[in-house]
Design a protein around this motif. Structure first.
Motif, mmCIF file in Angstrom:
data_model
loop_
_atom_site.group_PDB
_atom_site.id
_atom_site.type_symbol
_atom_site.label_atom_id
_atom_site.label_comp_id
_atom_site.label_asym_id
_atom_site.label_seq_id
_atom_site.Cartn_x
_atom_site.Cartn_y
_atom_site.Cartn_z
ATOM 1 N N VAL A 174 0.812 -1.216 0.000
ATOM 2 C CA VAL A 174 0.000 0.000 0.000
ATOM 3 C C VAL A 174 0.847 1.269 0.000
ATOM 4 C CG1 VAL A 174 -1.965 -1.103 1.107
ATOM 5 C CG2 VAL A 174 -0.165 -0.105 2.519
ATOM 6 N N ALA A 175 2.174 1.149 -0.129
ATOM 7 C CA ALA A 175 3.021 2.347 -0.185
ATOM 8 C C ALA A 175 2.588 3.217 -1.357
ATOM 9 C CB ALA A 175 4.488 1.950 -0.325
ATOM 10 N N GLY A 176 2.312 4.483 -1.097
ATOM 11 C CA GLY A 176 1.827 5.401 -2.125
ATOM 12 C C GLY A 176 0.325 5.609 -2.053
ATOM 13 N N SER A 177 -0.388 4.725 -1.344
ATOM 14 C CA SER A 177 -1.836 4.880 -1.182
ATOM 15 C C SER A 177 -2.120 5.939 -0.118
ATOM 16 C CB SER A 177 -2.470 3.545 -0.774
ATOM 17 O OG SER A 177 -2.215 2.545 -1.737
ATOM 18 N N ARG A 178 -3.392 6.240 0.054
ATOM 19 C CA ARG A 178 -3.786 7.239 1.043
ATOM 20 C C ARG A 178 -4.828 6.668 1.997
ATOM 21 N NH1 ARG A 178 -2.280 12.454 0.210
ATOM 22 N NH2 ARG A 178 -1.121 12.871 -1.730
ATOM 23 N N LEU A 179 -4.774 7.141 3.222
ATOM 24 C CA LEU A 179 -5.794 6.806 4.209
ATOM 25 C C LEU A 179 -6.194 8.092 4.916
ATOM 26 C CD1 LEU A 179 -4.221 7.006 7.155
ATOM 27 C CD2 LEU A 179 -3.420 4.742 6.563
ATOM 28 N N LYS A 180 -7.233 8.005 5.719
ATOM 29 C CA LYS A 180 -7.697 9.182 6.441
ATOM 30 C C LYS A 180 -7.374 9.048 7.928
ATOM 31 C CE LYS A 180 -11.366 10.902 3.425
ATOM 32 N NZ LYS A 180 -10.727 12.216 3.228
ATOM 33 N N LEU A 181 -6.847 10.107 8.487
ATOM 34 C CA LEU A 181 -6.573 10.200 9.913
ATOM 35 C C LEU A 181 -7.262 11.457 10.438
ATOM 36 C CD1 LEU A 181 -2.741 9.342 10.059
ATOM 37 C CD2 LEU A 181 -4.630 7.888 10.809
ATOM 38 N N GLY A 182 -8.250 11.259 11.293
ATOM 39 C CA GLY A 182 -8.956 12.405 11.836
ATOM 40 C C GLY A 182 -9.634 13.251 10.781
#
Length: 389
Positions: A162-170
């Motif tokens: 998943v390197a390069g992917s995005r996730l949501k934090l807060g």
């Protein structure tokens, strides 16, 4: 009477009452198996902690500040001054934060979010499976990037690529720049569930700019005491913090404390399990007394035919010892087998060699201690009175 003849009589007596002999040994088997299992799990846990401490290094200090007021905590300038103390090779701050991690409809409920810098992975001896570490540029620009553990990647993306992917934090988007290799728990933190963001970026989650904890790597193990004293002196004198508001500990101290606690618990549990050995010994005595009562006429006939008192004593004592030793053998086997099965449930188990020897010794003592009275009673029977029964 020859020893072989005594053992032959003892074996014949036990085999003639197989179920009773087995039930008598069962108490000893359970007791010995319980002791070996509990002590083995305790030793396995100690070995696991020791291995992780060794992997982290004996030249690492962990420091934490317990300031209720954020203004009393450590700031970036303080960290810079700490790095300049004699004997310190490098320092990595970390600050635990609170924010949910999610990707589309997937949410990770076990994430551990922390703000740190580019030195953290090296100090914790953590390896990257893919991608890169946090960089100085990320810190300077307060970049919204993160390094995540393999467990988080699987929770949110069902893959570790998943390197390069995005996730949501807060609620904010963060780019995943690196994924950690699986390592499991270390120093009370499951590294598979870590989410690391730049320390400067942590202000988006927490308005304060204080730092709660940091790791310090000494130049060598010989310097660890000197570095600990220097860090403690800085926190006390320069920051004005009383000893109750901070802690500075080495890996050896934490390992020693953990070993002491684990050892005490293992001894306590082993002592409780050992009570069943006494119960098993009482069972041996009870069965031997019943055996004497059932075989009064046999004893009378043998005495009348010239069997010596010591031979009767030896025979019944051999029966008690045989049951105890067989119980010890099966108990050790059952304890080791249960220990290896416990590893399937996530426990750490190490075969306690000393406890195995102690178990055999305990079996022998139980056979002697609880078998000698029935044997003595049998050898003292009057042949004339025995034949009348």
């Amino acid at each position: 009477m020859r020893l072989s003849t005594i053992l032959k009589y003892a074996s014949a007596s036990l085999l003639s009452n197989k179920l009773r002999s087995l039930l008598t040994m069962l108490g000893l088997i359970i007791g010995i198996a319980s002791v070996i299992l509990l002590v083995g799990i305790g030793q396995g846990a100690n070995q696991s902690v020791s291995q992780k401490m060794d992997a982290l290094g004996g030249d690492i200090l962990t420091a934490s500040v317990y300031a209720e007021n954020p203004n009393d905590g450590l700031k970036s300038p303080d960290l810079g001054e700490l790095k300049k103390l004699p004997g310190i090779q490098t320092l990595a701050p970390f600050k635990f934060l609170s924010a949910k991690a999610y990707f589309e409809k997937n949410t990770s409920k076990r994430s551990i979010l922390a703000g740190t810098d580019d030195q953290y992975l090296g100090l914790r001896n953590l390896k990257l499976q893919s991608g890169r570490n946090l960089s100085i540029i990320d810190l300077e620009e307060k970049s919204k990037v993160c390094v995540i553990g393999a467990g988080i990647a699987l929770d949110l993306f069902h893959t570790t690529r998943v390197a390069g992917s995005r996730l949501k934090l807060g609620g904010d988007d963060y780019k995943i720049v690196g994924v950690l290799e699986r390592q499991g728990e270390s120093l009370g933190v499951n590294t598979d569930n870590l989410i690391l963001v730049p320390l400067t970026t942590s202000r988006y989650f927490d308005l304060g700019d204080d730092v709660g904890s940091f790791y310090v790597k000494a130049e060598n193990k010989e310097q660890i005491s000197k570095v600990k004293s220097a860090v403690s002196a800085y926190l006390t004198i320069k920051k004005g913090l009383p000893p109750t508001m901070y802690s500075v500990s080495s890996q050896d101290e934490m390992l020693s404390a953990g070993s002491d606690i684990s050892g005490s618990l293992s001894q306590l549990l082993a002592g409780i399990a050992g009570i069943s050995l006494i119960v098993g010994g009482i069972g041996v005595m009870n069965v031997m007394l019943v055996s004497v009562s059932e075989r009064v006429q046999e004893i009378g006939i043998r005495k009348a035919l010239g069997t010596k008192r010591r031979d009767i004593l030896a025979q019944f004592l051999a029966e008690a010892l045989s049951m105890s030793l067989l119980g010890g053998v099966f108990g050790v086997g059952a304890g080791i087998a249960a220990g290896f099965l416990s590893t399937l449930l996530g426990f750490q188990f190490a075969v306690p060699a000393l406890m195995v020897l102690v178990s055999f010794g305990a079996s022998t003592l139980i056979g002697l201690a609880f078998g000698i009275f029935p044997a003595y009673r049998a050898s003292n029977l009057n042949p004339i009175e025995a034949l009348r029964r």
